[in-house]
Design an enzyme around this catalytic site. Sequence first.
Site, mmCIF file in Angstrom:
data_model
loop_
_atom_site.group_PDB
_atom_site.id
_atom_site.type_symbol
_atom_site.label_atom_id
_atom_site.label_comp_id
_atom_site.label_asym_id
_atom_site.label_seq_id
_atom_site.Cartn_x
_atom_site.Cartn_y
_atom_site.Cartn_z
ATOM 1 N N CYS A 132 0.854 -1.185 0.000
ATOM 2 C CA CYS A 132 0.000 0.000 0.000
ATOM 3 C C CYS A 132 0.889 1.233 0.000
ATOM 4 O O CYS A 132 1.692 1.418 0.918
ATOM 5 C CB CYS A 132 -0.892 -0.009 1.240
ATOM 6 S SG CYS A 132 -1.971 1.421 1.301
ATOM 7 N N CYS A 138 -12.267 14.654 4.040
ATOM 8 C CA CYS A 138 -13.231 13.633 4.460
ATOM 9 C C CYS A 138 -13.275 13.617 5.994
ATOM 10 O O CYS A 138 -12.221 13.572 6.644
ATOM 11 C CB CYS A 138 -12.835 12.274 3.896
ATOM 12 S SG CYS A 138 -12.703 12.317 2.094
ATOM 13 N N CYS A 153 -11.482 10.833 8.118
ATOM 14 C CA CYS A 153 -10.087 10.513 7.766
ATOM 15 C C CYS A 153 -9.169 11.566 8.353
ATOM 16 O O CYS A 153 -9.379 12.763 8.133
ATOM 17 C CB CYS A 153 -9.927 10.480 6.250
ATOM 18 S SG CYS A 153 -8.222 10.310 5.694
HETATM 19 N N1 SAH Z 1 -7.647 9.438 -1.094
HETATM 20 C C1 SAH Z 1 -7.979 8.169 -1.623
HETATM 21 C C2 SAH Z 1 -7.012 7.067 -1.253
HETATM 22 C C3 SAH Z 1 -6.416 7.091 0.133
HETATM 23 S S1 SAH Z 1 -7.508 6.767 1.473
HETATM 24 C C4 SAH Z 1 -9.377 7.780 -1.226
HETATM 25 O O1 SAH Z 1 -9.972 8.490 -0.410
HETATM 26 O O2 SAH Z 1 -9.887 6.806 -1.765
HETATM 27 C C5 SAH Z 1 -7.721 5.003 1.328
HETATM 28 C C6 SAH Z 1 -9.006 4.521 1.972
HETATM 29 O O3 SAH Z 1 -8.928 4.659 3.402
HETATM 30 C C7 SAH Z 1 -10.236 5.282 1.533
HETATM 31 O O4 SAH Z 1 -11.291 4.419 1.220
HETATM 32 C C8 SAH Z 1 -10.545 6.087 2.766
HETATM 33 O O5 SAH Z 1 -11.871 6.497 2.774
HETATM 34 C C9 SAH Z 1 -10.182 5.113 3.865
HETATM 35 N N2 SAH Z 1 -10.030 5.701 5.205
HETATM 36 C C10 SAH Z 1 -9.520 6.905 5.534
HETATM 37 N N3 SAH Z 1 -9.565 7.088 6.876
HETATM 38 C C11 SAH Z 1 -10.091 5.984 7.420
HETATM 39 C C12 SAH Z 1 -10.389 5.573 8.757
HETATM 40 N N4 SAH Z 1 -10.125 6.354 9.799
HETATM 41 N N5 SAH Z 1 -10.931 4.345 8.936
HETATM 42 C C13 SAH Z 1 -11.173 3.535 7.886
HETATM 43 N N6 SAH Z 1 -10.921 3.861 6.601
HETATM 44 C C14 SAH Z 1 -10.388 5.067 6.365
HETATM 45 FE FE1 SF4 Z 2 -10.475 11.780 1.828
HETATM 46 FE FE2 SF4 Z 2 -8.493 10.895 3.375
HETATM 47 FE FE3 SF4 Z 2 -8.742 9.925 0.846
HETATM 48 FE FE4 SF4 Z 2 -7.945 12.491 1.311
HETATM 49 S S1 SF4 Z 2 -6.834 10.606 1.893
HETATM 50 S S2 SF4 Z 2 -9.488 11.816 -0.171
HETATM 51 S S3 SF4 Z 2 -9.145 13.061 3.120
HETATM 52 S S4 SF4 Z 2 -10.166 9.653 2.563
#
Ligand code: SAH
Ligand code: SF4
Length: 409
Positions: free
Chosen positions: A136, A147, A150
């Site tokens: 990853c 988000c 996140c």
């Molecule tokens: N920015 C991209 C890829 C990186 S995040 C995206 O958002 O898809 C990779 C994955 O981790 C995404 O599905 C995101 O929503 C998830 N993710 C982020 N924070 C998280 C959390 N605290 N718990 C579970 N999944 C999380």
């Molecule tokens: Fe959203 Fe986190 Fe993915 Fe950025 S890294 S797009 S804040 S989930």
Amino acid sequence: MTLVLDHTLPQVAEGAGSSAAPAKPTLAGMSRARLSEALAVAGVSEKQLRMRTTQLWRWLYITGATSFDEMTDVSKALRTELEARYTLDRPEIVTEQVSVDGTRKWLLRLPRRGHEARAPEIETVYIPEADRGTLCISSQVGCTLTCSFCHTGTQRLVRNLEASEIVGQILLARDRIGDWPGAKRPDDGGLLPDTERKITNVVLMGMGEPLYNFDNVREAMEVASDGEGLSLSKRRITLSTSGVVPEIARWGELSGTMLAISLHAVRDDLRDELVPINKKYPIKELLEACRTYPGVSNAKRITFEYVMLKGVNDSPADAKELVRLLAGIPAKINLIPFNPWPGSRYECSDWETIERFADIVNKAGYASPVRTPRGRDILAACGQLKSESVRLRARERAQPTVDATEPGA
Ligand code: SAH
Ligand code: SF4
């Protein structure tokens, strides 16, 4: 398979970054075109450029050379010239953790750019399974998106990774787990045959929104999938996006990789809150982009990621709506237990709730969609390792809060 990492701490660790940008650039991670340019700068003649590029390329991506001395078919004079101008450095390892289940996690420091106060740090995780090994990787330091579940979303974007820094994560992981041909097997010391590669899959699910670093991610994936080099099949590379709709088709056409969508909600009002890019590109438009994703088929399904948030998006009605929304799209579903972080306003759904949700999804024909935790003993999610490193530097206690997870299917 897909893998999720989350990021629970600032992308720039305290105390890091006293080192200035290196004087010499690294060749490791460069595309053929960039290697050729670098060789030309080192005095390789136009006539020899192609041949020398191929030599270098093989040393870098087939053999995994980490020193110019190894390059026995390159003249001593050229090696000296290259050494004077370039390095073969990978990202610097700040910490490496190995789980009893073989999961590994690295906190990596990138060279500081002129304007950066500190050296940025990113995380990379390797998860071995019986039939595959998934790496990853990160595409940005921080993220411009916000988000709400996140932690990366609470951090500003520090910068995009360069293509070579994205490839560098793969090279470093291969170095560390002995994944180059001819490398010794860690268990019995025998030689690792070509057919026993450990990193078989790459997922762009680390830090950042890869479609907002489109060109560099694309260049990096070209290097990673080159059949005369790292040779990762594009069907084993997955880009995860929060839903940058205008770039989805372009990515599919130009890259040919697999796609994962961070869906997380089945109604626009809720998705606006969880994944605010939804206000710009709502669910209907996002799913339309998925329906028409270049090459999508039952053999090349789109993965929909759905984080399980207690009382927020985890009802049986949500599960049914998810199934209804995805009807007609060749899809896989990954239910991700939420990884809480200090200050987050959500909790992970109860296990029974997740099972009930999964049951509805299963009955609709999606196999084992819940990701199960891996590497718990090393707290193998990006943010966790980083929290450790900050804790040590800051001499204060950090609460372990996250797990690395993987899908059941
Ligand atoms: N920015 C991209 C890829 C990186 S995040 C995206 O958002 O898809 C990779 C994955 O981790 C995404 O599905 C995101 O929503 C998830 N993710 C982020 N924070 C998280 C959390 N605290 N718990 C579970 N999944 C999380
Ligand atoms: Fe959203 Fe986190 Fe993915 Fe950025 S890294 S797009 S804040 S989930």
